[in-house]
Design a protein around this motif. Structure first.
Motif, PDB file in Angstrom:
ATOM      1  N   VAL A  53       0.936  -1.250  -0.158  1.00 61.39           N
ATOM      2  CA  VAL A  53       0.010   0.068   0.000  1.00 61.39           C
ATOM      3  C   VAL A  53       0.777   1.182  -0.038  1.00 61.39           C
ATOM      4  CG1 VAL A  53      -0.220  -0.009   2.614  1.00 61.39           C
ATOM      5  CG2 VAL A  53      -1.995   0.991   1.025  1.00 61.39           C
ATOM      6  N   ALA A  54       0.320   2.253  -0.738  1.00 60.02           N
ATOM      7  CA  ALA A  54       1.161   3.648  -0.835  1.00 60.02           C
ATOM      8  C   ALA A  54       0.039   4.726  -0.971  1.00 60.02           C
ATOM      9  CB  ALA A  54       2.385   3.282  -1.945  1.00 60.02           C
ATOM     10  N   VAL A  55       0.349   5.526  -0.305  1.00 63.42           N
ATOM     11  CA  VAL A  55      -0.717   6.667  -0.224  1.00 63.42           C
ATOM     12  C   VAL A  55       0.160   8.238  -0.691  1.00 63.42           C
ATOM     13  CG1 VAL A  55      -2.410   8.420   0.651  1.00 63.42           C
ATOM     14  CG2 VAL A  55      -2.313   5.958   1.265  1.00 63.42           C
ATOM     15  N   ALA A  56      -0.297   8.763  -1.754  1.00 60.25           N
ATOM     16  CA  ALA A  56       0.483   9.858  -2.129  1.00 60.25           C
ATOM     17  C   ALA A  56      -0.293  11.093  -1.953  1.00 60.25           C
ATOM     18  CB  ALA A  56       0.872   9.688  -3.656  1.00 60.25           C
ATOM     19  N   VAL A  57       0.198  12.284  -2.349  1.00 58.03           N
ATOM     20  CA  VAL A  57      -0.545  13.508  -2.117  1.00 58.03           C
ATOM     21  C   VAL A  57      -1.916  13.587  -2.640  1.00 58.03           C
ATOM     22  CG1 VAL A  57       1.542  14.936  -1.457  1.00 58.03           C
ATOM     23  CG2 VAL A  57       0.545  14.809  -4.137  1.00 58.03           C
ATOM     24  N   ASN A  58      -2.347  12.817  -3.669  1.00 59.17           N
ATOM     25  CA  ASN A  58      -3.512  12.947  -4.372  1.00 59.17           C
ATOM     26  C   ASN A  58      -4.044  11.387  -4.964  1.00 59.17           C
ATOM     27  OD1 ASN A  58      -1.921  12.336  -6.810  1.00 59.17           O
ATOM     28  ND2 ASN A  58      -2.775  14.045  -7.941  1.00 59.17           N
ATOM     29  N   HIS A  59      -3.475  10.438  -4.456  1.00 61.47           N
ATOM     30  CA  HIS A  59      -3.843   8.902  -4.882  1.00 61.47           C
ATOM     31  C   HIS A  59      -3.166   8.031  -4.051  1.00 61.47           C
ATOM     32  CE1 HIS A  59       0.077   9.222  -6.975  1.00 61.47           C
ATOM     33  NE2 HIS A  59      -0.161   7.813  -7.091  1.00 61.47           N
ATOM     34  N   PHE A  60      -3.862   6.894  -4.366  1.00 66.98           N
ATOM     35  CA  PHE A  60      -3.148   5.955  -3.346  1.00 66.98           C
ATOM     36  C   PHE A  60      -3.320   4.346  -4.349  1.00 66.98           C
ATOM     37  CE2 PHE A  60      -7.701   4.589  -2.621  1.00 66.98           C
ATOM     38  CZ  PHE A  60      -7.827   3.261  -2.520  1.00 66.98           C
ATOM     39  N   ALA A 118       4.865  -4.777  -9.448  1.00 67.90           N
ATOM     40  CA  ALA A 118       3.914  -4.061  -8.923  1.00 67.90           C
ATOM     41  C   ALA A 118       4.151  -3.463  -7.176  1.00 67.90           C
ATOM     42  CB  ALA A 118       2.381  -4.532  -8.928  1.00 67.90           C
ATOM     43  N   ILE A 119       4.587  -4.615  -6.680  1.00 63.58           N
ATOM     44  CA  ILE A 119       4.921  -4.612  -5.315  1.00 63.58           C
ATOM     45  C   ILE A 119       6.092  -3.521  -4.982  1.00 63.58           C
ATOM     46  CG2 ILE A 119       5.737  -5.415  -2.953  1.00 63.58           C
ATOM     47  CD1 ILE A 119       4.032  -7.906  -3.633  1.00 63.58           C
ATOM     48  N   ALA A 120       7.193  -3.872  -5.877  1.00 64.94           N
ATOM     49  CA  ALA A 120       8.453  -3.120  -5.956  1.00 64.94           C
ATOM     50  C   ALA A 120       8.025  -1.430  -6.221  1.00 64.94           C
ATOM     51  CB  ALA A 120       9.313  -3.485  -6.833  1.00 64.94           C
ATOM     52  N   TYR A 121       7.287  -1.211  -7.011  1.00 63.31           N
ATOM     53  CA  TYR A 121       6.818   0.040  -7.676  1.00 63.31           C
ATOM     54  C   TYR A 121       6.084   0.564  -6.493  1.00 63.31           C
ATOM     55  CZ  TYR A 121       4.116   3.819  -9.521  1.00 63.31           C
ATOM     56  OH  TYR A 121       3.569   4.979  -9.801  1.00 63.31           O
ATOM     57  N   ILE A 122       5.374   0.239  -5.639  1.00 59.43           N
ATOM     58  CA  ILE A 122       4.582   0.754  -4.656  1.00 59.43           C
ATOM     59  C   ILE A 122       5.483   0.930  -3.356  1.00 59.43           C
ATOM     60  CG2 ILE A 122       2.796   0.200  -2.683  1.00 59.43           C
ATOM     61  CD1 ILE A 122       1.162  -1.029  -5.273  1.00 59.43           C
ATOM     62  N   ASP A 123       6.516   0.085  -3.107  1.00 59.72           N
ATOM     63  CA  ASP A 123       7.329   0.067  -2.225  1.00 59.72           C
ATOM     64  C   ASP A 123       8.325   1.313  -2.511  1.00 59.72           C
ATOM     65  OD1 ASP A 123       6.350  -2.041  -0.760  1.00 59.72           O
ATOM     66  OD2 ASP A 123       7.915  -3.419  -1.509  1.00 59.72           O
ATOM     67  N   ARG A 124       8.604   1.731  -3.499  1.00 59.83           N
ATOM     68  CA  ARG A 124       9.419   2.874  -3.787  1.00 59.83           C
ATOM     69  C   ARG A 124       8.746   4.288  -4.277  1.00 59.83           C
ATOM     70  NH1 ARG A 124      10.412  -0.469  -8.521  1.00 59.83           N
ATOM     71  NH2 ARG A 124       9.814   0.803 -10.303  1.00 59.83           N
ATOM     72  N   PRO A 127       5.571   9.580  -1.541  1.00 59.06           N
ATOM     73  CA  PRO A 127       4.177  10.017  -1.232  1.00 59.06           C
ATOM     74  C   PRO A 127       4.161  11.450  -1.704  1.00 59.06           C
ATOM     75  CG  PRO A 127       5.826   9.842   0.599  1.00 59.06           C
ATOM     76  CD  PRO A 127       6.569   9.110  -0.765  1.00 59.06           C
ATOM     77  N   GLU A 128       5.176  12.227  -2.170  1.00 62.92           N
ATOM     78  CA  GLU A 128       4.791  13.709  -2.718  1.00 62.92           C
ATOM     79  C   GLU A 128       5.039  13.644  -4.102  1.00 62.92           C
ATOM     80  OE1 GLU A 128       4.636  16.109  -0.403  1.00 62.92           O
ATOM     81  OE2 GLU A 128       4.992  14.791   0.972  1.00 62.92           O
ATOM     82  N   ASP A 129       4.746  12.579  -4.825  1.00 60.52           N
ATOM     83  CA  ASP A 129       4.471  12.492  -6.228  1.00 60.52           C
ATOM     84  C   ASP A 129       3.181  12.458  -6.520  1.00 60.52           C
ATOM     85  OD1 ASP A 129       4.515  12.068  -8.721  1.00 60.52           O
ATOM     86  OD2 ASP A 129       5.682  10.202  -8.854  1.00 60.52           O
ATOM     87  N   SER A 130       2.640  13.510  -7.352  1.00 60.47           N
ATOM     88  CA  SER A 130       1.158  13.522  -7.627  1.00 60.47           C
ATOM     89  C   SER A 130       0.825  12.879  -8.786  1.00 60.47           C
ATOM     90  CB  SER A 130       1.128  15.050  -7.506  1.00 60.47           C
ATOM     91  OG  SER A 130       1.483  15.660  -8.927  1.00 60.47           O
ATOM     92  N   ARG A 131       1.758  12.255  -9.431  1.00 58.63           N
ATOM     93  CA  ARG A 131       1.398  11.651 -10.875  1.00 58.63           C
ATOM     94  C   ARG A 131       0.878  10.179 -10.592  1.00 58.63           C
ATOM     95  NH1 ARG A 131       6.977  11.334 -13.235  1.00 58.63           N
ATOM     96  NH2 ARG A 131       7.290  11.192 -10.919  1.00 58.63           N
ATOM     97  N   VAL A 132      -0.225   9.949 -11.330  1.00 56.52           N
ATOM     98  CA  VAL A 132      -0.756   8.506 -11.190  1.00 56.52           C
ATOM     99  C   VAL A 132      -0.096   7.781 -12.392  1.00 56.52           C
ATOM    100  CG1 VAL A 132      -3.017   7.295 -11.494  1.00 56.52           C
ATOM    101  CG2 VAL A 132      -2.986   9.377 -10.234  1.00 56.52           C
TER     102      VAL A 132
END
Length: 133
Positions: A53-60, A118-124, A127-132
């Motif tokens: 799981v990862a939550v960024a400034v405008n998406h998760f 996919a897990i590796a992508y989420i792990d890195r 959280p300040e990235d606003s791009r989906v």
């Protein structure tokens, strides 16, 4: 909910993504932490295993594994998280009176390699990235 895949999910693994209404960057660190915990708690409560799981400034992003119809899973996870996070942080109601999520998508995980990537992508994920992505 946009379903990005038409193949059978590997070990019932699914990658859900949701973006805030109007893609507004409204999740500060406190909101991101609480939202991540809500996503994990609800997923586990309905019998899913959370793999990332990862939550960024405008998406998760959340990858879960388990049984259930995708529409039921998404409604439980996204509806619950929206309702609770908006009640705890009323500032989010200013974004839109009735809803938090503007875009929602689900991708079936194709195979073990796809799952690991996919897990590796989420792990890195930043959280300040606003791009989906």
């Amino acid at each position: 909910m946009y379903y990005r895949s038409d193949y059978i999910a590997y070990q019932n693994c699914y990658h859900f993504t949701a973006v805030t209404k109007y893609r507004k960057c409204v999740f500060n660190e406190q909101i991101r932490t609480k939202l991540a915990q809500l996503l994990i708690d609800k997923s586990e409560n309905i019998g899913l295993k959370v793999l990332a799981v990862a939550v960024a400034v405008n998406h998760f992003h959340i990858i879960v594994s388990g049984e259930g119809r995708l529409d039921w899973i998404s409604q439980n996870i996204l509806g619950y998280s929206s309702r609770l996070i908006r009640s705890e942080f009323p500032v989010l109601k200013k974004l839109h009176k009735n809803q938090l999520w503007g875009g929602k998508a689900c991708t079936n995980i194709r195979n073990l390699e796809h799952l690991n990537n996919a897990i590796a992508y989420i792990d890195r994920h930043d959280p300040e990235d606003s791009r989906v992505k």
